[in-house]
Design a protein around this motif. Structure first.
Motif, PDB file in Angstrom:
ATOM      1  N   GLU A 171       4.468 -18.111  10.366  1.00 60.02           N
ATOM      2  CA  GLU A 171       4.205 -17.064  11.351  1.00 60.02           C
ATOM      3  C   GLU A 171       4.981 -15.806  10.974  1.00 60.02           C
ATOM      4  O   GLU A 171       6.192 -15.842  10.790  1.00 60.02           O
ATOM      5  CB  GLU A 171       4.605 -17.520  12.748  1.00 60.02           C
ATOM      6  CG  GLU A 171       4.243 -16.523  13.838  1.00 60.02           C
ATOM      7  CD  GLU A 171       4.561 -17.026  15.233  1.00 60.02           C
ATOM      8  OE1 GLU A 171       4.489 -16.211  16.181  1.00 60.02           O
ATOM      9  OE2 GLU A 171       4.893 -18.225  15.373  1.00 60.02           O
ATOM     10  N   CYS A 172       4.260 -14.695  10.868  1.00 58.94           N
ATOM     11  CA  CYS A 172       4.900 -13.463  10.399  1.00 58.94           C
ATOM     12  C   CYS A 172       4.001 -12.274  10.688  1.00 58.94           C
ATOM     13  O   CYS A 172       2.782 -12.346  10.533  1.00 58.94           O
ATOM     14  CB  CYS A 172       5.169 -13.569   8.894  1.00 58.94           C
ATOM     15  SG  CYS A 172       5.839 -12.071   8.150  1.00 58.94           S
ATOM     16  N   ASN A 173       4.588 -11.169  11.118  1.00 59.54           N
ATOM     17  CA  ASN A 173       3.901  -9.887  11.256  1.00 59.54           C
ATOM     18  C   ASN A 173       4.283  -9.028  10.059  1.00 59.54           C
ATOM     19  O   ASN A 173       5.395  -8.519   9.990  1.00 59.54           O
ATOM     20  CB  ASN A 173       4.306  -9.202  12.561  1.00 59.54           C
ATOM     21  CG  ASN A 173       3.589  -7.882  12.769  1.00 59.54           C
ATOM     22  OD1 ASN A 173       2.951  -7.340  11.864  1.00 59.54           O
ATOM     23  ND2 ASN A 173       3.700  -7.339  13.973  1.00 59.54           N
ATOM     24  N   ILE A 174       3.380  -8.873   9.119  1.00 61.27           N
ATOM     25  CA  ILE A 174       3.743  -8.205   7.870  1.00 61.27           C
ATOM     26  C   ILE A 174       4.043  -6.725   8.052  1.00 61.27           C
ATOM     27  O   ILE A 174       4.623  -6.096   7.162  1.00 61.27           O
ATOM     28  CB  ILE A 174       2.655  -8.378   6.799  1.00 61.27           C
ATOM     29  CG1 ILE A 174       1.319  -7.775   7.279  1.00 61.27           C
ATOM     30  CG2 ILE A 174       2.508  -9.828   6.396  1.00 61.27           C
ATOM     31  CD1 ILE A 174       0.356  -7.531   6.152  1.00 61.27           C
ATOM     32  N   LEU A 175       3.641  -6.153   9.191  1.00 66.02           N
ATOM     33  CA  LEU A 175       3.971  -4.748   9.441  1.00 66.02           C
ATOM     34  C   LEU A 175       5.435  -4.584   9.841  1.00 66.02           C
ATOM     35  O   LEU A 175       5.964  -3.478   9.816  1.00 66.02           O
ATOM     36  CB  LEU A 175       3.068  -4.181  10.531  1.00 66.02           C
ATOM     37  CG  LEU A 175       1.566  -4.191  10.240  1.00 66.02           C
ATOM     38  CD1 LEU A 175       0.800  -3.590  11.410  1.00 66.02           C
ATOM     39  CD2 LEU A 175       1.246  -3.447   8.948  1.00 66.02           C
ATOM     40  N   VAL A 189      -3.859 -12.675  -1.744  1.00 67.28           N
ATOM     41  CA  VAL A 189      -5.204 -12.387  -1.264  1.00 67.28           C
ATOM     42  C   VAL A 189      -5.131 -12.090   0.227  1.00 67.28           C
ATOM     43  O   VAL A 189      -4.338 -12.688   0.950  1.00 67.28           O
ATOM     44  CB  VAL A 189      -6.166 -13.568  -1.552  1.00 67.28           C
ATOM     45  CG1 VAL A 189      -5.672 -14.856  -0.933  1.00 67.28           C
ATOM     46  CG2 VAL A 189      -7.583 -13.261  -1.076  1.00 67.28           C
ATOM     47  N   SER A 190      -5.963 -11.159   0.670  1.00 68.33           N
ATOM     48  CA  SER A 190      -5.967 -10.829   2.096  1.00 68.33           C
ATOM     49  C   SER A 190      -7.320 -10.288   2.533  1.00 68.33           C
ATOM     50  O   SER A 190      -7.947  -9.493   1.819  1.00 68.33           O
ATOM     51  CB  SER A 190      -4.885  -9.790   2.414  1.00 68.33           C
ATOM     52  OG  SER A 190      -4.841  -9.530   3.804  1.00 68.33           O
ATOM     53  N   CYS A 229       0.546  -1.686   3.260  1.00 65.17           N
ATOM     54  CA  CYS A 229       1.686  -2.565   3.502  1.00 65.17           C
ATOM     55  C   CYS A 229       1.655  -3.763   2.560  1.00 65.17           C
ATOM     56  O   CYS A 229       2.676  -4.130   1.955  1.00 65.17           O
ATOM     57  CB  CYS A 229       1.677  -3.015   4.956  1.00 65.17           C
ATOM     58  SG  CYS A 229       2.988  -4.167   5.382  1.00 65.17           S
ATOM     59  N   ILE A 230       0.496  -4.369   2.408  1.00 60.70           N
ATOM     60  CA  ILE A 230       0.372  -5.536   1.545  1.00 60.70           C
ATOM     61  C   ILE A 230       0.604  -5.167   0.091  1.00 60.70           C
ATOM     62  O   ILE A 230       1.236  -5.922  -0.668  1.00 60.70           O
ATOM     63  CB  ILE A 230      -1.011  -6.196   1.740  1.00 60.70           C
ATOM     64  CG1 ILE A 230      -1.111  -6.783   3.150  1.00 60.70           C
ATOM     65  CG2 ILE A 230      -1.258  -7.279   0.693  1.00 60.70           C
ATOM     66  CD1 ILE A 230      -2.514  -7.192   3.554  1.00 60.70           C
ATOM     67  N   MET A 259      -5.026   4.394  -3.544  1.00 59.03           N
ATOM     68  CA  MET A 259      -3.740   3.921  -3.041  1.00 59.03           C
ATOM     69  C   MET A 259      -3.104   2.944  -4.019  1.00 59.03           C
ATOM     70  O   MET A 259      -1.900   3.025  -4.317  1.00 59.03           O
ATOM     71  CB  MET A 259      -3.925   3.288  -1.672  1.00 59.03           C
ATOM     72  CG  MET A 259      -2.659   2.728  -1.030  1.00 59.03           C
ATOM     73  SD  MET A 259      -2.286   1.036  -1.515  1.00 59.03           S
ATOM     74  CE  MET A 259      -3.671   0.158  -0.793  1.00 59.03           C
ATOM     75  N   LEU A 260      -3.890   2.032  -4.558  1.00 58.09           N
ATOM     76  CA  LEU A 260      -3.367   1.047  -5.500  1.00 58.09           C
ATOM     77  C   LEU A 260      -2.917   1.706  -6.803  1.00 58.09           C
ATOM     78  O   LEU A 260      -1.904   1.303  -7.400  1.00 58.09           O
ATOM     79  CB  LEU A 260      -4.414  -0.024  -5.778  1.00 58.09           C
ATOM     80  CG  LEU A 260      -4.721  -0.977  -4.616  1.00 58.09           C
ATOM     81  CD1 LEU A 260      -5.936  -1.842  -4.923  1.00 58.09           C
ATOM     82  CD2 LEU A 260      -3.516  -1.850  -4.294  1.00 58.09           C
TER      83      LEU A 260
END
Length: 287
Positions: A171-175, A189-190, A229-230, A259-260
């Protein structure tokens, strides 16, 4: 107990569903219900096989039809959805797995199908369909999956366990945070939230009214929020030469690529889905 036939019940379901979901969707959903509720297949309809309905079965069918007539997706009604040849349990805590996401999984399997001992992370795992499928399709990977929703993670863990996949769910909020115990990864992967709020008016009611908004929407002012973010996390967590895979909003492909590039990724490619829409992006972290 009522004696009837599979064909008669199919026709009853079809008549009820046509006004609710349209003629195009009514027939496949009617067959899906016959199999899900009674274990009967299309050939049973063709052969007009006999069917005996106990009162409890009639009540269950009526309840299911009422829910479908209210617009609830059939996957939530039956509690399952197909993905990559397997059946995944779903509920309103998770998005319903979609064919485009199967294509994302196929892209990864096609590139890594023979590589042993991969370490990979699925960000925003939902039902766990990506993480579980890659755990089963790739040769012995170590799979990690994170999600902000505790309810989604419970379902993802259940799906992995039921299908015999090994994966670690976190469980995690990546932001706001990121697990610090993960190893260096070969793959990230997302399929993050990518529908802009202004696009809501273009969506079907059975998606908009039923599927979790937290997994669907991103604010109009910053549609690349999750991708950015990722990508920042991937720079720290990917091995040199590791790859990042996204499912994307078809209107944001160019912006995601730019962006990448700014983040230092190379070999960036946009892949179209089977509908010819730009739907997936892959990128390599610099060697």
């Amino acid at each position: 107990m009522e004696k009837t036939s599979v064909k008669a019940v199919y026709q009853q379901i079809l008549n009820r569903l046509q006004s609710a979901v349209g003629a195009e969707e009514a027939s496949p959903q009617a067959y899906w219900l016959l199999e899900g509720l009674f274990g009967k297949k299309r050939m049973d309809v063709i052969m007009d096989a006999p069917l005996q309905l106990v009162p409890e079965a009639k009540e269950q069918l009526e309840d299911v039809l009422r829910r479908l007539e209210k617009g609830e997706p059939i996957q939530y009604v039956l509690g399952e959805a197909p993905f990559y040849g397997r059946s995944f349990k779903v509920n309103r805590a998770v998005l319903i797995p979609r064919p485009e996401t199967e294509e994302l999984v196929q892209l990864i399997c096609g590139q890594y199908g023979s590589k042993q001992d991969l370490k990979l992370l699925d960000i925003g795992t939902g039902s766990g369909c990506i993480a579980t499928t890659l755990a089963l399709e790739l040769p012995g990977p170590k799979v990690y999956a994170i999600d902000v929703s505790a309810d989604a993670l419970l379902l993802a863990e259940e799906n992995a366990r039921r299908l015999g996949a090994e994966a670690e769910f976190i469980e995690c909020n990546i932001l706001e945070d990121y697990p610090t115990t993960l190893p260096s990864l070969d793959i990230i992967v997302s399929n993050p939230p990518y529908v802009m709020r202004k696009e809501a008016s273009l969506m079907k009611a059975n998606v908009l009214d039923w599927e979790p908004a937290v997994a669907l929407f991103v604010e109009d002012e910053d549609p690349l929020l999750f991708y950015r973010c990722i990508a920042c996390l991937a720079r720290k967590q990917l091995k040199k030469g590791g790859r990042l895979y996204f499912e994307i909003n078809e209107s944001c492909g160019k912006e995601v690529v730019e962006m990448l590039e700014k983040q230092g990724f190379s070999d960036i490619a946009i892949h179209q889905d089977l509908q010819g829409k730009p739907r997936m992006v892959e990128a390599r972290w610099r060697e």
